[in-house]
Each structure stands twice: as structure tokens, then as C-alpha cells.
Design a protein around this motif. Structure first.
Motif, PDB file in Angstrom:
ATOM      1  N   HIS A 124       0.783  -1.118   0.081  1.00  0.00           N
ATOM      2  CA  HIS A 124       0.050  -0.225  -0.033  1.00  0.00           C
ATOM      3  C   HIS A 124       0.982   1.298  -0.095  1.00  0.00           C
ATOM      4  O   HIS A 124       0.477   2.414  -0.149  1.00  0.00           O
ATOM      5  N   GLY A 125       1.945   0.967   0.221  1.00  0.00           N
ATOM      6  CA  GLY A 125       3.010   2.349   0.187  1.00  0.00           C
ATOM      7  C   GLY A 125       4.004   2.264   1.457  1.00  0.00           C
ATOM      8  O   GLY A 125       4.350   1.349   1.974  1.00  0.00           O
ATOM      9  N   ASN A 126       4.241   3.405   2.041  1.00  0.00           N
ATOM     10  CA  ASN A 126       5.236   3.286   2.956  1.00  0.00           C
ATOM     11  C   ASN A 126       4.778   2.526   4.344  1.00  0.00           C
ATOM     12  O   ASN A 126       3.618   2.718   4.530  1.00  0.00           O
ATOM     13  N   HIS A 127       5.716   1.954   4.530  1.00  0.00           N
ATOM     14  CA  HIS A 127       5.139   1.261   5.927  1.00  0.00           C
ATOM     15  C   HIS A 127       4.895   2.099   7.412  1.00  0.00           C
ATOM     16  O   HIS A 127       5.370   3.303   6.996  1.00  0.00           O
ATOM     17  N   SER A 128       4.472   1.741   8.229  1.00  0.00           N
ATOM     18  CA  SER A 128       4.040   2.477   9.556  1.00  0.00           C
ATOM     19  C   SER A 128       5.311   3.205   9.976  1.00  0.00           C
ATOM     20  O   SER A 128       5.447   4.483  10.243  1.00  0.00           O
ATOM     21  N   MET A 129       6.394   2.555  10.150  1.00  0.00           N
ATOM     22  CA  MET A 129       7.702   3.020  10.960  1.00  0.00           C
ATOM     23  C   MET A 129       8.154   4.165   9.932  1.00  0.00           C
ATOM     24  O   MET A 129       8.789   5.317  10.429  1.00  0.00           O
ATOM     25  N   GLN A 130       8.092   3.994   8.427  1.00  0.00           N
ATOM     26  CA  GLN A 130       8.647   5.058   7.686  1.00  0.00           C
ATOM     27  C   GLN A 130       7.817   6.257   7.668  1.00  0.00           C
ATOM     28  O   GLN A 130       8.407   7.396   7.746  1.00  0.00           O
ATOM     29  N   VAL A 131       6.423   6.015   7.748  1.00  0.00           N
ATOM     30  CA  VAL A 131       5.657   7.286   7.671  1.00  0.00           C
ATOM     31  C   VAL A 131       5.942   7.833   9.025  1.00  0.00           C
ATOM     32  O   VAL A 131       6.091   9.101   9.020  1.00  0.00           O
ATOM     33  N   LEU A 132       5.984   7.217  10.453  1.00  0.00           N
ATOM     34  CA  LEU A 132       6.289   7.838  11.520  1.00  0.00           C
ATOM     35  C   LEU A 132       7.614   8.474  11.618  1.00  0.00           C
ATOM     36  O   LEU A 132       7.901   9.797  12.056  1.00  0.00           O
ATOM     37  N   ASN A 133       8.685   7.721  11.007  1.00  0.00           N
ATOM     38  CA  ASN A 133      10.016   8.481  11.064  1.00  0.00           C
ATOM     39  C   ASN A 133      10.100   9.541   9.981  1.00  0.00           C
ATOM     40  O   ASN A 133      11.113  10.515  10.312  1.00  0.00           O
ATOM     41  N   ASN A 134       9.021   9.979   9.151  1.00  0.00           N
ATOM     42  CA  ASN A 134       9.103  11.104   8.383  1.00  0.00           C
ATOM     43  C   ASN A 134       8.516  12.035   8.918  1.00  0.00           C
ATOM     44  O   ASN A 134       8.524  13.443   8.060  1.00  0.00           O
ATOM     45  N   VAL A 135       7.916  12.173   9.831  1.00  0.00           N
ATOM     46  CA  VAL A 135       7.177  13.077  10.550  1.00  0.00           C
ATOM     47  C   VAL A 135       7.952  13.996  11.567  1.00  0.00           C
ATOM     48  O   VAL A 135       8.923  13.371  12.381  1.00  0.00           O
ATOM     49  N   LEU A 136       8.143  15.097  11.218  1.00  0.00           N
ATOM     50  CA  LEU A 136       8.846  16.366  11.911  1.00  0.00           C
ATOM     51  C   LEU A 136       8.276  16.432  13.292  1.00  0.00           C
ATOM     52  O   LEU A 136       7.037  16.405  13.502  1.00  0.00           O
ATOM     53  N   ALA A 137       9.195  16.363  14.231  1.00  0.00           N
ATOM     54  CA  ALA A 137       8.680  16.532  15.751  1.00  0.00           C
ATOM     55  C   ALA A 137       7.719  17.697  16.092  1.00  0.00           C
ATOM     56  O   ALA A 137       6.794  17.697  16.890  1.00  0.00           O
ATOM     57  N   GLU A 138       8.114  18.722  15.465  1.00  0.00           N
ATOM     58  CA  GLU A 138       7.437  20.280  15.679  1.00  0.00           C
ATOM     59  C   GLU A 138       6.108  19.896  15.038  1.00  0.00           C
ATOM     60  O   GLU A 138       4.983  20.592  15.191  1.00  0.00           O
ATOM     61  N   ASN A 139       5.644  19.043  13.977  1.00  0.00           N
ATOM     62  CA  ASN A 139       4.458  18.861  13.581  1.00  0.00           C
ATOM     63  C   ASN A 139       3.640  17.594  14.308  1.00  0.00           C
ATOM     64  O   ASN A 139       2.435  17.528  14.060  1.00  0.00           O
ATOM     65  N   ALA A 140       4.248  16.777  15.073  1.00  0.00           N
ATOM     66  CA  ALA A 140       3.393  15.681  15.628  1.00  0.00           C
ATOM     67  C   ALA A 140       2.383  15.945  16.470  1.00  0.00           C
ATOM     68  O   ALA A 140       1.428  15.277  16.518  1.00  0.00           O
ATOM     69  N   PHE A 141       2.487  17.058  17.204  1.00  0.00           N
ATOM     70  CA  PHE A 141       1.603  17.316  17.982  1.00  0.00           C
ATOM     71  C   PHE A 141       0.515  18.352  17.464  1.00  0.00           C
ATOM     72  O   PHE A 141      -0.503  18.763  18.172  1.00  0.00           O
ATOM     73  N   GLU A 142       0.494  18.898  16.370  1.00  0.00           N
ATOM     74  CA  GLU A 142      -0.262  19.598  15.591  1.00  0.00           C
ATOM     75  C   GLU A 142      -1.734  19.241  15.259  1.00  0.00           C
ATOM     76  O   GLU A 142      -1.652  17.977  14.934  1.00  0.00           O
ATOM     77  N   HIS A 143      -2.719  19.974  15.662  1.00  0.00           N
ATOM     78  CA  HIS A 143      -3.987  19.670  14.994  1.00  0.00           C
ATOM     79  C   HIS A 143      -4.402  20.302  13.848  1.00  0.00           C
ATOM     80  O   HIS A 143      -4.907  21.432  13.870  1.00  0.00           O
ATOM     81  N   PHE A 144      -3.999  19.717  12.723  1.00  0.00           N
ATOM     82  CA  PHE A 144      -4.285  20.529  11.343  1.00  0.00           C
ATOM     83  C   PHE A 144      -5.551  20.579  10.962  1.00  0.00           C
ATOM     84  O   PHE A 144      -5.844  21.394  10.182  1.00  0.00           O
ATOM     85  N   ILE A 145      -6.302  19.629  11.190  1.00  0.00           N
ATOM     86  CA  ILE A 145      -7.799  19.694  10.987  1.00  0.00           C
ATOM     87  C   ILE A 145      -8.474  19.737  12.444  1.00  0.00           C
ATOM     88  O   ILE A 145      -8.449  18.985  13.243  1.00  0.00           O
TER      89      ILE A 145
END
Length: 158
Positions: A18-39
Motif C-alpha cells: 500500500h505504500g510506506n510502512h508505518s515506521m517509515q511514515v512515523l519517521n518522516n514526521v517532524l517532531a514540531e508537527n507531530a502534536f499539531e491538530h491540522f484539522i
């Protein structure tokens, strides 16, 4: 049932169809964005990652013979701390939970995969859920939320 374990490994940190595995998706997230509520009203990436970890631990528990129930940490745990170190810990805990699940599953014989889990019934058929069905559900859960995280990650890059 090496096939189901192979699929779990792919969803977690392998060559997922289906695409990037879960660890890759998580590792691509910048820490400063991880806690944001974008929606508004939607979960943050960190909340989704905690949810994934919580359910991975719950599935491991059920596969080992515990009755079904809500995860010990809750369905949607809230991050206690919002920092780069906290984000690293969230990713680490997800990794450990999945590695433990896979380790436990390697101990099952082929015949154990078709055994039923305790107190768990499929809502449509009313039949009990087998271990292989439970793990397959977690694989789907990982793919679903990896997609959510990947989409949320794009908000800061737009």
C-alpha cells in the motif's frame, strides 16, 4: 502461517504493498508537527501513533490468551508531553510494541493460528475471531492509520 507474519512485518517496517510502512511514515514526521491538530476536531499525528501502539499491545495481549477489552492505555491516549524527545519516545514505543507482537507470533504453531480468541465475536457473522483474523485486522489498522499520518504530514509541507 508465515504469510500472516510476513504481512505484519511489511505493514510495520517492510515492503508494504500500500505504500510506506508505518515506521517509515512515523519517521518522516517532524517532531514540531507531530502534536499539531491540522484539522479541527481531528487527532494529531502523535495521538494516532499512541492509538496504534495501544492497539498493537492489546492485540498482543489477546493473541496470548487475554480476553478482549479496551487497551490498557486507552483507545486514544493523549500525549502527556509535547516535545521532540516525547515524539522520539512515541515512535520508539510503537517500534517495541510491534517487535514484541512479531516475536510472540513466531512462537505459534500453524494450528494455533486458527484457534479462537477469548470473548471476541465478529459483528456481522456472530462467529468467534481467530488469531489469524485478529492479526489481519491489526495489519489493516496499521495501513489505515499510516495513510492518515501520511496525509496529515503533508499539511505543513503545502
Amino acid at each position: 502461517m508465515l504469510n500472516i507474519l510476513n504481512e505484519m512485518q511489511k505493514a510495520f517496517n517492510g515492503d508494504a504493498w500500500h505504500g510506506n510502512h508505518s515506521m517509515q511514515v512515523l519517521n518522516n514526521v517532524l517532531a514540531e508537527n507531530a502534536f499539531e491538530h491540522f484539522i479541527p476536531g481531528a487527532h494529531s499525528i502523535a495521538e494516532i501513533a499512541l492509538h496504534l501502539t495501544s492497539w498493537t499491545e492489546e492485540v498482543t495481549s489477546r493473541l496470548m490468551g487475554a480476553p478482549s477489552g479496551e487497551p490498557i492505555k486507552g483507545d486514544w491516549p493523549i500525549p502527556e508531553v509535547k516535545s521532540a524527545q516525547a515524539w522520539e519516545r512515541i515512535i520508539f514505543d510503537f517500534k517495541v510494541a510491534n517487535e514484541e507482537l512479531i516475536r510472540q507470533c513466531t512462537e505459534f504453531s500453524d494450528s494455533q493460528w486458527d484457534s479462537e480468541t477469548l470473548n471476541e465475536i465478529t459483528p456481522i457473522s456472530g462467529s468467534a475471531i481467530t488469531k489469524v483474523e485478529l492479526l489481519n485486522g491489526l495489519i489493516q489498522h496499521h495501513a489505515y492509520h499510516a495513510g492518515q499520518i501520511a496525509l496529515l504530514s503533508k499539511f505543513n509541507n503545502a
